[in-house]
Design a protein around this motif. Structure first.
Motif, PDB file in Angstrom:
ATOM      1  N   VAL A   1       8.593   0.841  -8.227  1.00 19.72           N
ATOM      2  CA  VAL A   1       6.538   1.436  -8.464  1.00 19.72           C
ATOM      3  C   VAL A   1       6.392   1.932  -6.433  1.00 19.72           C
ATOM      4  CG1 VAL A   1       4.642   0.303  -7.746  1.00 19.72           C
ATOM      5  CG2 VAL A   1       5.862  -0.951  -8.920  1.00 19.72           C
ATOM      6  N   LEU A   2       6.389   3.055  -6.516  1.00 20.88           N
ATOM      7  CA  LEU A   2       6.438   4.137  -6.053  1.00 20.88           C
ATOM      8  C   LEU A   2       4.668   4.501  -4.774  1.00 20.88           C
ATOM      9  CD1 LEU A   2       7.869   6.087  -3.338  1.00 20.88           C
ATOM     10  CD2 LEU A   2       7.542   7.520  -5.018  1.00 20.88           C
ATOM     11  N   LEU A   3       4.773   3.829  -3.658  1.00 19.41           N
ATOM     12  CA  LEU A   3       3.201   4.177  -3.174  1.00 19.41           C
ATOM     13  C   LEU A   3       3.089   5.522  -2.630  1.00 19.41           C
ATOM     14  CD1 LEU A   3       3.022   0.079  -2.016  1.00 19.41           C
ATOM     15  CD2 LEU A   3       1.673   1.246  -4.464  1.00 19.41           C
ATOM     16  N   VAL A   4       2.641   6.329  -3.110  1.00 17.51           N
ATOM     17  CA  VAL A   4       2.242   7.517  -2.037  1.00 17.51           C
ATOM     18  C   VAL A   4       1.442   7.848  -1.286  1.00 17.51           C
ATOM     19  CG1 VAL A   4       4.297   8.288  -3.067  1.00 17.51           C
ATOM     20  CG2 VAL A   4       1.282   8.486  -4.351  1.00 17.51           C
ATOM     21  N   GLY A   5       0.511   6.422  -1.151  1.00 17.25           N
ATOM     22  CA  GLY A   5      -0.717   6.601  -0.370  1.00 17.25           C
ATOM     23  C   GLY A   5      -1.122   5.149   0.878  1.00 17.25           C
ATOM     24  N   TYR A   6      -2.395   5.349   1.449  1.00 15.87           N
ATOM     25  CA  TYR A   6      -2.652   4.225   1.840  1.00 15.87           C
ATOM     26  C   TYR A   6      -3.033   3.393   1.425  1.00 15.87           C
ATOM     27  CZ  TYR A   6      -5.320   1.443   5.376  1.00 15.87           C
ATOM     28  OH  TYR A   6      -5.263   0.736   6.541  1.00 15.87           O
ATOM     29  N   GLN A   7      -2.976   2.211   1.241  1.00 16.41           N
ATOM     30  CA  GLN A   7      -3.429   0.683   0.819  1.00 16.41           C
ATOM     31  C   GLN A   7      -3.829  -0.133   1.897  1.00 16.41           C
ATOM     32  OE1 GLN A   7      -2.316   0.451  -2.657  1.00 16.41           O
ATOM     33  NE2 GLN A   7      -1.026   2.322  -1.824  1.00 16.41           N
ATOM     34  N   ALA A   8      -5.782   0.262   1.489  1.00 20.24           N
ATOM     35  CA  ALA A   8      -6.479  -0.473   2.188  1.00 20.24           C
ATOM     36  C   ALA A   8      -6.376  -2.211   2.036  1.00 20.24           C
ATOM     37  CB  ALA A   8      -7.868  -0.352   1.971  1.00 20.24           C
ATOM     38  N   HIS A   9      -7.264  -2.745   3.172  1.00 16.40           N
ATOM     39  CA  HIS A   9      -6.020  -4.111   3.356  1.00 16.40           C
ATOM     40  C   HIS A   9      -7.269  -4.937   2.348  1.00 16.40           C
ATOM     41  CE1 HIS A   9      -6.505  -7.484   6.255  1.00 16.40           C
ATOM     42  NE2 HIS A   9      -7.574  -8.251   5.897  1.00 16.40           N
ATOM     43  N   GLY A  10      -6.628  -5.894   1.699  1.00 15.45           N
ATOM     44  CA  GLY A  10      -6.946  -7.103   0.828  1.00 15.45           C
ATOM     45  C   GLY A  10      -6.884  -6.311  -0.913  1.00 15.45           C
ATOM     46  N   THR A  11      -6.079  -5.304  -0.797  1.00 12.85           N
ATOM     47  CA  THR A  11      -6.114  -4.068  -2.420  1.00 12.85           C
ATOM     48  C   THR A  11      -4.526  -4.525  -2.499  1.00 12.85           C
ATOM     49  OG1 THR A  11      -5.480  -2.459  -1.686  1.00 12.85           O
ATOM     50  CG2 THR A  11      -7.003  -1.891  -1.542  1.00 12.85           C
ATOM     51  N   LEU A  12      -4.468  -4.389  -4.623  1.00 16.33           N
ATOM     52  CA  LEU A  12      -2.857  -4.959  -5.072  1.00 16.33           C
ATOM     53  C   LEU A  12      -2.445  -4.613  -3.856  1.00 16.33           C
ATOM     54  CD1 LEU A  12      -1.608  -6.835  -7.043  1.00 16.33           C
ATOM     55  CD2 LEU A  12      -2.692  -4.407  -8.486  1.00 16.33           C
ATOM     56  N   GLY A  13      -2.019  -2.694  -3.951  1.00 21.00           N
ATOM     57  CA  GLY A  13      -1.202  -2.271  -3.364  1.00 21.00           C
ATOM     58  C   GLY A  13      -0.895  -2.369  -1.805  1.00 21.00           C
ATOM     59  N   ARG A  14      -2.050  -3.355  -1.103  1.00 16.76           N
ATOM     60  CA  ARG A  14      -1.467  -3.129  -0.047  1.00 16.76           C
ATOM     61  C   ARG A  14      -0.779  -4.882  -0.390  1.00 16.76           C
ATOM     62  NH1 ARG A  14      -3.879  -2.623   4.547  1.00 16.76           N
ATOM     63  NH2 ARG A  14      -2.863  -3.578   6.593  1.00 16.76           N
ATOM     64  N   PHE A  15      -0.033  -5.510  -1.110  1.00 16.40           N
ATOM     65  CA  PHE A  15       0.107  -7.239  -0.996  1.00 16.40           C
ATOM     66  C   PHE A  15       1.017  -6.689  -1.621  1.00 16.40           C
ATOM     67  CE2 PHE A  15      -3.950  -8.960  -2.007  1.00 16.40           C
ATOM     68  CZ  PHE A  15      -4.261 -10.072  -0.472  1.00 16.40           C
ATOM     69  N   LEU A  16       1.584  -5.478  -2.619  1.00 18.22           N
ATOM     70  CA  LEU A  16       2.671  -4.832  -3.259  1.00 18.22           C
ATOM     71  C   LEU A  16       2.925  -4.857  -2.024  1.00 18.22           C
ATOM     72  CD1 LEU A  16       2.040  -3.392  -6.607  1.00 18.22           C
ATOM     73  CD2 LEU A  16       3.299  -5.834  -6.256  1.00 18.22           C
ATOM     74  N   GLN A  17       2.679  -3.343  -1.231  1.00 12.37           N
ATOM     75  CA  GLN A  17       2.964  -2.923   0.175  1.00 12.37           C
ATOM     76  C   GLN A  17       4.067  -4.085   0.624  1.00 12.37           C
ATOM     77  OE1 GLN A  17       1.115  -0.010   2.407  1.00 12.37           O
ATOM     78  NE2 GLN A  17       1.956  -0.349   3.832  1.00 12.37           N
ATOM     79  N   GLU A  18       3.284  -4.885   0.937  1.00 14.00           N
ATOM     80  CA  GLU A  18       3.417  -6.403   2.350  1.00 14.00           C
ATOM     81  C   GLU A  18       4.537  -7.265   1.579  1.00 14.00           C
ATOM     82  OE1 GLU A  18       0.360  -7.888   3.463  1.00 14.00           O
ATOM     83  OE2 GLU A  18      -0.446  -5.921   4.699  1.00 14.00           O
TER      84      GLU A  18
END
Length: 536
Positions: A365-382
């Motif tokens: 999974v390649l995240l290429v943008g801002y992941q806002a607080h509380g989003t699924l993308g942010r949890f994956l990023q962290e």
């Protein structure tokens, strides 16, 4: 006589951009965007506006991204009858993005209502429908860059290319006779400001010399390493080759507009040059497909060195518009690339692909943008080890990678230079559209060196400032707040509940035997029965 501004969104958060300006001659909004992220914030989308839509005379729209435009259909449905002033690129994008947002809301609410029905819960309604969104498009009126246009009596606006997105703008406003000695009061709203040397867009432009500047601060606390388009492609090539070696899918959650088109340009170019393995690139988003056609239409306004039409017509690129076409991708097993919205993994088709692949060590999974607080993308990023998607627990075995080089936002040093170029700023600089840490980081950069600390303001949700006074005056609005300031900043109980459920499952799975599992369950039941004392 007075001018006030109410920060109705994007205050200590990066979504829900909306600012209400009230003057003796009328009221208008800068943006009217959708809140995204944690459920407490998203619930604001369903509630009443903090103003009467019928009392709003106009909207000046900075750009088409949903966190800036996404509540316009609701605004119109609830009584707004004025004009929505936007550039032609923004209008063309909104003509697809807003109906798509309505369609997504309808489909996701339908799925939620099926689950609610099974659980005996009440049904919910979408924020607005696709039909509402289509109806709102009649309110749009095009404006040209760098040309004055009337907004309401005694207020005029001029749009400057913000370099963030096709059609994006920073908006200059003049309020007749509201400044010092009867001069116009001058304000600049940054919108989202693009980074230096963005792939498809020009560098941002705007004049100088204002009473007030409202500046975004999305990446205010971080500095990206200096990069060139070629270095960015090399970094992308390395990520793609690693994903190909794993022999699974490369999932790219991408914002359907601009980020997706930039990725297509670079991926196709790299494949044609033989720098990455050839593979099908599935653009699995009806919105992104339509947006790509808008980019073709506006190719003349983009970087002249890039043959957009040729790259968008590549045989490597596969458009999957229907649901059945999207589902058929799941049958593939080898290396392939899927680009799907949403960019923060909060909605859309990317969630289905994540459910299908997150558990697999062959996937990337390649995240290429801002992941806002509380989003699924942010949890994956962290680094979450497990996540919940549509009520299901999914273990995370896929490689989670991050590339910041495709960001559409200026970083801390770039936005600081942008603010400095707007001087003199006579009365105040408002920092918005950023999380607490980002705003604090940008404030530290600009305080005293760019602007005196006394003229630096960090509004929270629903703050109202009087702008006609020599310095902005914060009015008492505690009784009018929709959320306490801390509720915007911290993870809400929905996020904590999801984490608790995952932790419980982990503990039970790790228990030595059934007896130990029973002990854990009995202790949890006792804790619920005892209803532990509330925290002080």
């Amino acid at each position: 006589m007075s001018v006030t501004i109410r920060f109705c969104g994007a205050a200590h958060t990066v979504t829900g951009s909306c600012y209400l300006l009230e003057t003796p001659s009328g009221r208008f909004l800068i943006d009217c965007g959708l809140f995204q992220g944690q459920k407490t914030l998203k619930e604001l989308n369903y509630g009443a506006f903090p103003f009467r839509p019928a009392d709003v005379d106009a909207v000046v729209l900075t750009h088409a991204h949903i966190d800036h435009s996404g509540l316009l259909p609701k605004l119109v449905r609830e009584g707004f009858r004025g004009r929505i002033l936007a550039t032609r690129g923004t209008i063309d994008l909104c003509s697809y993005m807003l109906p798509d947002a309505g369609s997504i809301q309808e489909s996701e609410v339908a799925a939620l209502n099926r689950r609610n029905s099974a659980r005996g819960r009440a049904e919910v309604s979408p924020i607005y429908t696709q039909a509402d969104a289509v109806a709102s498009l009649q309110s749009f009126q095009p404006v040209e860059y760098e040309t004055w246009v009337g907004v309401i009596p005694r207020v005029r606006a001029r749009y400057w290319n913000a370099g963030h997105l096709l059609g994006s703008a920073s908006i200059e406003l003049e309020f007749e006779g509201e400044g010092a000695a009867g001069q116009p009061l001058r304000l600049l709203a940054s919108g989202d400001v693009g980074p230096d040397a963005k792939l498809l867009e020009p560098d941002p432009k705007a004049p100088a010399g204002f009473d007030y500047v409202i500046s975004e601060s999305t990446y205010g606390d971080r500095i990206r390493a200096a990069t060139t388009p070629q270095q960015r492609r090399q970094r992308l090539a390395a990520e793609v080759k690693d994903a190909a070696a794993a022999k699974g899918a490369l999932l790219i959650p991408a914002f359907a507009v601009e980020r997706t088109q930039e990725l297509i340009v670079d991926l196709v170019d790299l494949m044609e040059r033989g720098e990455i393995p050839p593979a099908p690139i599935f653009l699995d988003s009806p919105l992104a497909i339509h947006a790509t056609e808008v980019f073709r239409k506006h190719a003349a306004s983009l970087d002249a060195d890039i043959d957009v039409n040729r790259l968008f017509s590549s045989s490597h690129l596969r458009f999957t518009e229907t649901v059945d076409e999207s589902k058929s991708i799941a049958k593939l097993t080898g290396f392939h690339i899927i680009i799907a919205a949403s960019g923060m993994c909060d909605a859309g088709r990317i969630r289905h692909h994540l459910k299908h692949w997150l558990w697999s060590s062959r996937a990337t999974v390649l995240l290429v943008g801002y992941q806002a607080h509380g989003t699924l993308g942010r949890f994956l990023q962290e680094g979450a080890k497990a996540v919940r998607i549509q009520g299901e627990e999914i273990r995370v075995a896929a490689r989670i990678r991050m590339m910041d080089e495709y960001s559409g936002h200026a970083d801390g040093s770039e936005i600081t230079r942008w603010i400095a170029a707007r001087r003199p700023i006579q009365r105040g600089l408002f920092l918005v559209h950023g999380e607490e840490q980002a705003i604090a980081g940008l404030a530290a950069r600009v305080a005293e060196r760019i602007i005196p600390s006394a003229k630096l303001f960090q509004p929270v949700l629903d703050d109202i400032y009087e702008l006609s006074t020599p310095a902005p005056t914060l009015l008492d609005v505690a009784h009018r707040r929709r959320l306490a300031p801390e509720a915007v900043i911290h993870l809400d109980w929905h996020n904590e509940m999801s984490r608790l459920v995952l932790d419980i499952n982990d503990q039970i799975a790790a228990a030595a035997d059934d007896r130990a599992r029973g002990v854990i369950i009995r202790r949890l039941r006792r804790a619920l029965a005892d209803r532990a004392e509330p925290a002080a």
